[in-house]
Design a protein around this motif. Structure first.
Motif, PDB file in Angstrom:
ATOM      1  N   GLU A 680      19.848  48.861  50.721  1.00 44.70           N
ATOM      2  CA  GLU A 680      19.868  48.395  49.335  1.00 44.70           C
ATOM      3  C   GLU A 680      21.019  49.034  48.551  1.00 44.70           C
ATOM      4  OE1 GLU A 680      17.266  49.434  51.013  1.00 44.70           O
ATOM      5  OE2 GLU A 680      15.426  48.347  50.482  1.00 44.70           O
ATOM      6  N   LEU A 681      21.251  50.318  48.794  1.00 45.57           N
ATOM      7  CA  LEU A 681      22.334  51.002  48.099  1.00 45.57           C
ATOM      8  C   LEU A 681      23.691  50.446  48.505  1.00 45.57           C
ATOM      9  CD1 LEU A 681      20.947  54.656  48.346  1.00 45.57           C
ATOM     10  CD2 LEU A 681      21.204  53.322  46.242  1.00 45.57           C
ATOM     11  N   GLU A 682      23.866  50.193  49.789  1.00 41.64           N
ATOM     12  CA  GLU A 682      25.142  49.619  50.253  1.00 41.64           C
ATOM     13  C   GLU A 682      25.368  48.242  49.653  1.00 41.64           C
ATOM     14  OE1 GLU A 682      24.581  49.785  54.458  1.00 41.64           O
ATOM     15  OE2 GLU A 682      25.688  51.668  54.673  1.00 41.64           O
ATOM     16  N   SER A 683      24.316  47.447  49.591  1.00 42.99           N
ATOM     17  CA  SER A 683      24.431  46.104  49.030  1.00 42.99           C
ATOM     18  C   SER A 683      24.796  46.158  47.549  1.00 42.99           C
ATOM     19  CB  SER A 683      23.117  45.346  49.226  1.00 42.99           C
ATOM     20  OG  SER A 683      23.167  44.093  48.587  1.00 42.99           O
ATOM     21  N   LEU A 684      24.141  47.068  46.818  1.00 37.81           N
ATOM     22  CA  LEU A 684      24.428  47.196  45.391  1.00 37.81           C
ATOM     23  C   LEU A 684      25.847  47.696  45.172  1.00 37.81           C
ATOM     24  CD1 LEU A 684      23.508  47.101  42.447  1.00 37.81           C
ATOM     25  CD2 LEU A 684      22.506  49.388  42.747  1.00 37.81           C
ATOM     26  N   TYR A 685      26.285  48.650  45.981  1.00 40.77           N
ATOM     27  CA  TYR A 685      27.652  49.164  45.833  1.00 40.77           C
ATOM     28  C   TYR A 685      28.673  48.043  46.039  1.00 40.77           C
ATOM     29  CZ  TYR A 685      31.467  52.556  45.893  1.00 40.77           C
ATOM     30  OH  TYR A 685      32.596  53.267  45.588  1.00 40.77           O
ATOM     31  N   ALA A 686      28.408  47.196  47.010  1.00 40.62           N
ATOM     32  CA  ALA A 686      29.321  46.077  47.272  1.00 40.62           C
ATOM     33  C   ALA A 686      29.377  45.128  46.082  1.00 40.62           C
ATOM     34  CB  ALA A 686      28.872  45.337  48.530  1.00 40.62           C
ATOM     35  N   GLN A 687      28.238  44.962  45.385  1.00 40.29           N
ATOM     36  CA  GLN A 687      28.207  44.078  44.217  1.00 40.29           C
ATOM     37  C   GLN A 687      29.057  44.608  43.068  1.00 40.29           C
ATOM     38  OE1 GLN A 687      24.228  43.049  42.831  1.00 40.29           O
ATOM     39  NE2 GLN A 687      23.427  43.312  44.914  1.00 40.29           N
ATOM     40  N   VAL A 688      29.059  45.937  42.887  1.00 43.84           N
ATOM     41  CA  VAL A 688      29.689  46.504  41.692  1.00 43.84           C
ATOM     42  C   VAL A 688      31.081  47.066  41.952  1.00 43.84           C
ATOM     43  CG1 VAL A 688      27.438  47.062  40.704  1.00 43.84           C
ATOM     44  CG2 VAL A 688      28.647  48.796  42.051  1.00 43.84           C
ATOM     45  N   ALA A 689      31.460  47.229  43.227  1.00 44.13           N
ATOM     46  CA  ALA A 689      32.679  47.972  43.558  1.00 44.13           C
ATOM     47  C   ALA A 689      33.931  47.367  42.941  1.00 44.13           C
ATOM     48  CB  ALA A 689      32.833  48.080  45.071  1.00 44.13           C
TER      49      ALA A 689
END
Length: 894
Positions: A680-689
């Motif tokens: 979940e953290l990796e997915s969220l980071y990809a969304q905001v990066a």
């Protein structure tokens, strides 16, 4: 005035730091002993012949007997501190019948009115205490609150002596091309010897603490503001030429503040000029001198490359704070220093409300509460506890505290909550109308709110005289009808000098939700007035969950026995943003305090981590959350907050906080979150990066990115190093760059040193950014942080003479539990050594380092002994300043 507490606080020649020898038992000043000054000073004329090493000051005071006093004594006492008297004249004739009492000048004047003229000399370059008139990088400036004016000239230096000022200043034009003072400039000209002069007049009576003077080589960013009545005000932000490009945000913030205060509180600016000057050497955050605000550069200079999102917010908030003081502090000032919260608590609330409107209410409210709990709750629980209106002090500089400012704001916010915004405005209008041009008291303010808003606040006044954070124990059961019977038991803990306190008047916003159906109950405001009372609240369904102190209505500690699943429900579903945040905080605090206290077995630890991870999962996946709020909810309770929760959770005082256990358990919880929610953290980071800096969602995205990297730093350091290094290298703004470097500073990885050096090389020479460089290393999670701080203290860019630089290294370190609480006591010894080294140079700043050592009673016994020993070592030091002596003695005796 804004205290440079970073996250907020206000802060000569060593021989001039205290003019007279300071006894180890300075006198106690008591509120009950207040008497009006026997003379009034309707007019003050000052003439300055300016020089860095020698400035001559001529003062002409028009004085009259005060009809409000019964004193018939002929004595006129004019306060002074470390200044030399060249001449005294009375009514135009040279006068020799004067004497000195320590620093004060005493003159016997039998008549009813006189003109007193005094000539003095001072050396601004020797003034490393930065109070009075001092030199800063080739310019001259002043800081007079609270008692700095007496270091400039002899005067009744107290807030209830109001005078109009006319000031003439002259000096070398090449050194001081810009000459600024309070009020409006009325004349200027050139001399025949390379000098020039300017004359200023402030038509509004003010106390001496609001006097200001600045002379230097400055340039201005200027733009006018048109008031609601159509007057044009010239607005200037004065800085050194190399800093001019970083002042647009400050100027825009000033204009927004002026417009907001007209619309929200009906207050219009009252001079033709509004000047702000940025100074690099400054004890405080900023100062609201009438028409000429002197600011720490930290709260003026900002651009995306050098300032974080938080820095931009701080600049806007402090600009607003000092501007709002024009009415809540200047037009209506405080009668004596015991009433300090009258101006500061009220103005903090005003700047908080302004920032809510500018930035968003929910996130701003959480940020304000976080600061309150980090700075003020510990103050209320320690030896330095005091009411927001203290009863006594030895050194007034020590009462520029989070209690006076932040708790004071919360107390006035409660009045606004009970009255409603519209009626509260009616009360403040009445307050300004009644007391314009006066030196008022906290009682005057409360009475105006009662009369204007229609409130009854007799019991509520206890908030002004009782110290300590109220604790409310909450229990509940289903009632006989369709309600939930909730019982509230309140206690106000004993604090130094105060025991057996009365019940407080406490407003609380509450609602009852239903966990089974997800139905959300209707919010209502209840008011607690008794030690114990039961209130029936309407149900929203069969499985009630109480949402309490919504929006943080009151500055209290809520103690409730909610099921963990109820907290998970509130964290995921509550419609009040603060209540949602609070549920997640409670869930984490419950687990971490129990784990650090060794009260959980392996199964209990695993269950606690699972529940926190479940709550985090709901935050990460909630599409209704904007990223700014998501980033707030992702922040675990700080170790400082956990220290207070651990030490304060046992009223008997048997349980003591164990900082290193807290640190270990908090890191383990971060590891669990990072491992459990990796996908979940990796997915969220990809969304905001890749959200651009100037995208409206970018601010929240930057917050989320750094929170994710910090979680990975605990669970997968190698991955975190790669992630943070990439973020650092690709950053086009300081928020991303600093966030990445913060993560790297805590890692044992080659990228740490590489990026630290790159950061330093990029910003070498920019004092504010190099302050960040020092702070990031002093706050880091690196196991060798103590050694790093010792090395940094020897760095060529470190100096003990600049308050910002001292705070950037040592105050940051004192807030780093892992380093400060080193097992051998070396962290305590380091801070004690700093206090002793700094005290002869800058007593105000030195005294602010005492508080971390003052927590010794609430910590485990071995560390308690080490902390106390350092306080005792400081206490017996010869020649200790009043500022530091008071803080140390109270920390030992409280």
């Amino acid at each position: 005035m804004d205290i440079a507490t970073t996250p907020t606080s206000p802060e000569g020649n060593p021989e001039l730091a205290d003019a007279a020898p300071t006894p180890h038992d300075p006198p106690v000043i008591r509120r009950e002993d207040y008497q009006p000054f026997p003379w009034i000073v309707p007019q003050t004329e000052l003439e300055f012949v300016l020089g860095i090493d020698s400035t001559r000051v001529t003062s002409r005071l028009t004085i009259k007997r005060n009809p409000e006093t019964e004193s018939i004594s002929p004595e006129l006492r004019l306060n002074g501190d470390g200044i030399k008297t060249d001449m005294v004249m009375i009514d135009g004739a040279r006068f020799g019948d004067w004497s000195m009492d320590e620093g004060d000048l005493l003159v016997n004047l039998p008549g009813e009115s006189h003109t007193v003229e005094i000539v003095t000399h001072i050396d601004p370059s020797a003034n490393t205490a930065l109070m009075g008139l001092f030199a800063s990088n080739g310019m001259l400036c002043t800081q007079c609150e609270a008692e700095g004016f007496r270091r400039i000239t002899f005067f009744p230096d107290r807030p209830d002596v109001l005078s109009t000022y006319r000031v003439k200043m002259s000096g070398p034009k090449d050194l001081f091309p810009i000459l600024l003072c309070n009020g409006n400039k009325v004349a200027e000209g050139d001399g025949n010897d390379g000098t020039h002069w300017a004359e200023w007049h402030d038509p509004w009576p003010k106390p001496s603490y609001l006097f200001a003077l600045v002379a230097g080589d400055l340039v201005a960013n200027s733009a006018p503001f048109t008031t609601q009545s159509g007057r044009e005000v010239e607005c200037n932000v004065w800085v050194r030429e190399e800093d001019l490009a970083r002042t647009d945000h400050a100027l825009q913030s000033l204009h927004r503040s002026m417009k907001w205060d007209e619309e929200t509180f009906g207050r219009e600016y009252d001079l033709d000029l509004y000047n702000i000057v940025a100074v690099s050497d400054f004890n405080m955050g900023a100062m609201e001198n009438k028409g000429l605000n002197v600011f720490n550069t930290k709260y003026v200079l900002a651009d995306p490359d050098t300032a974080t999102d938080a820095d931009f917010d701080a600049v806007e908030g402090v600009i607003a704070h000092e501007y709002f003081h024009n009415w809540s502090g200047n037009r209506v000032t405080c009668r004596d220093w015991f009433q300090l919260s009258l101006k500061e608590g009220f103005t903090v609330l005003r700047d908080q409300l302004f920032s809510q409107d500018m930035q968003g209410e929910a996130v701003k409210r959480i940020e304000d509460v976080r600061i309150l709990r980090a700075a003020q709750f510990p103050e209320d629980a320690g030896p330095l506890a005091h009411p927001i209106r203290p009863d006594s002090y030895r050194e007034i500089s020590n009462f520029y505290t989070a209690t006076v400012y932040n708790k004071g704001a919360e107390v006035i916010r409660m009045m606004r909550t009970m009255a409603g915004a519209e009626d509260f405005r009616a009360g403040t209008d009445l307050y300004f109308d009644r007391h314009d041009g006066e030196a008022a008291t906290c009682e005057d303010f409360i009475t105006a709110i009662e009369d204007g808003a229609g409130l009854e606040l007799a019991q509520f006044r206890r908030w002004y005289r009782q110290a300590g954070t109220p604790r409310i124990e909450v229990s509940q059961k289903l009632g006989d009808g369709d309600g939930l019977d909730v019982t509230f038991r309140q206690t106000v803990p004993d604090t130094p000098g105060q025991k057996n306190k009365g019940a407080m008047h406490i407003p609380l916003r509450v609602a009852v939700h239903c966990r089974e159906t997800g139905a959300l109950g209707e919010e209502q405001l209840i008011e607690l007035r008794h030690d114990e009372q039961t209130i029936s609240l309407p149900l929203a369904g069969p499985v009630p969950v109480l949402s309490i102190n919504r929006g943080f209505t009151a500055p209290v500690i809520i103690e409730r026995e909610l099921e963990s699943e109820d907290l998970v429900f509130l964290a995921a579903k509550d419609d009040d943003p603060f209540a949602r945040y609070e549920a997640l905080q409670d869930l984490a605090v419950r687990h971490l305090v129990a784990a650090a206290s060794r009260e959980l077995d392996q199964a209990g630890r695993a269950e606690g981590k699972r529940l926190v991870c479940d709550a985090f999962r709901s935050i990460l996946s909630d599409p209704a959350l904007d990223h700014s709020m998501r980033g707030e909810l992702m922040m675990l309770p700080s170790e400082t907050y956990l220290f207070e929760a651990m030490a304060g959770s046992d009223p008997a005082g048997i349980r003591k906080a164990e900082p290193l256990e807290i640190h270990k358990e908090r890191e383990q919880l971060k590891t669990a979150i990072g491992v459990t929610l990796k996908r979940e953290l990796e997915s969220l980071y990809a969304q905001v990066a890749d959200i651009p800096y100037d995208d409206p969602a970018g601010r929240g995205a930057r917050k989320v990115k750094t929170q994710i990297a910090a979680l990975f730093a605990a669970s997968d350091p190698e991955r975190a190093a790669v992630m943070a290094s990439r973020q650092f290298d690709q950053a086009d703004n300081m928020t991303d760059r600093q966030g990445a470097l913060m993560v790297l500073c805590g890692l044992q990885h080659p990228a740490r040193e590489e990026r630290l050096q790159a950061f330093y090389d990029r910003y070498q020479g920019n004092a504010l950014v190099i302050d960040k460089w020092f702070t990031l290393q002093a706050l880091s999670l690196h196991p060798e942080v103590l050694s790093h701080v010792k090395t940094l203290a020897e760095h060529a860019d470190f100096t003990m003479k600049n308050p910002n630089r001292v705070r950037s290294l040592y105050m940051a370190f004192a807030g780093n539990p892992q380093g400060f609480h080193a097992q051998d006591g070396s962290g305590y010894r380091m801070i004690a050594d700093v206090i002793l080294a700094l005290d002869p140079i800058n007593p105000q700043t030195a005294a602010r380092f005492v508080s971390p050592l003052g927590k010794w009673r609430r910590i485990e016994s071995v560390k308690a002994g080490l902390m106390k020993a350092e306080l005792e070592r400081i206490a017996v030091t010869e020649g200790l300043s009043r500022d530091t002596f008071e803080q140390v003695s109270r920390s030992l005796d409280g």
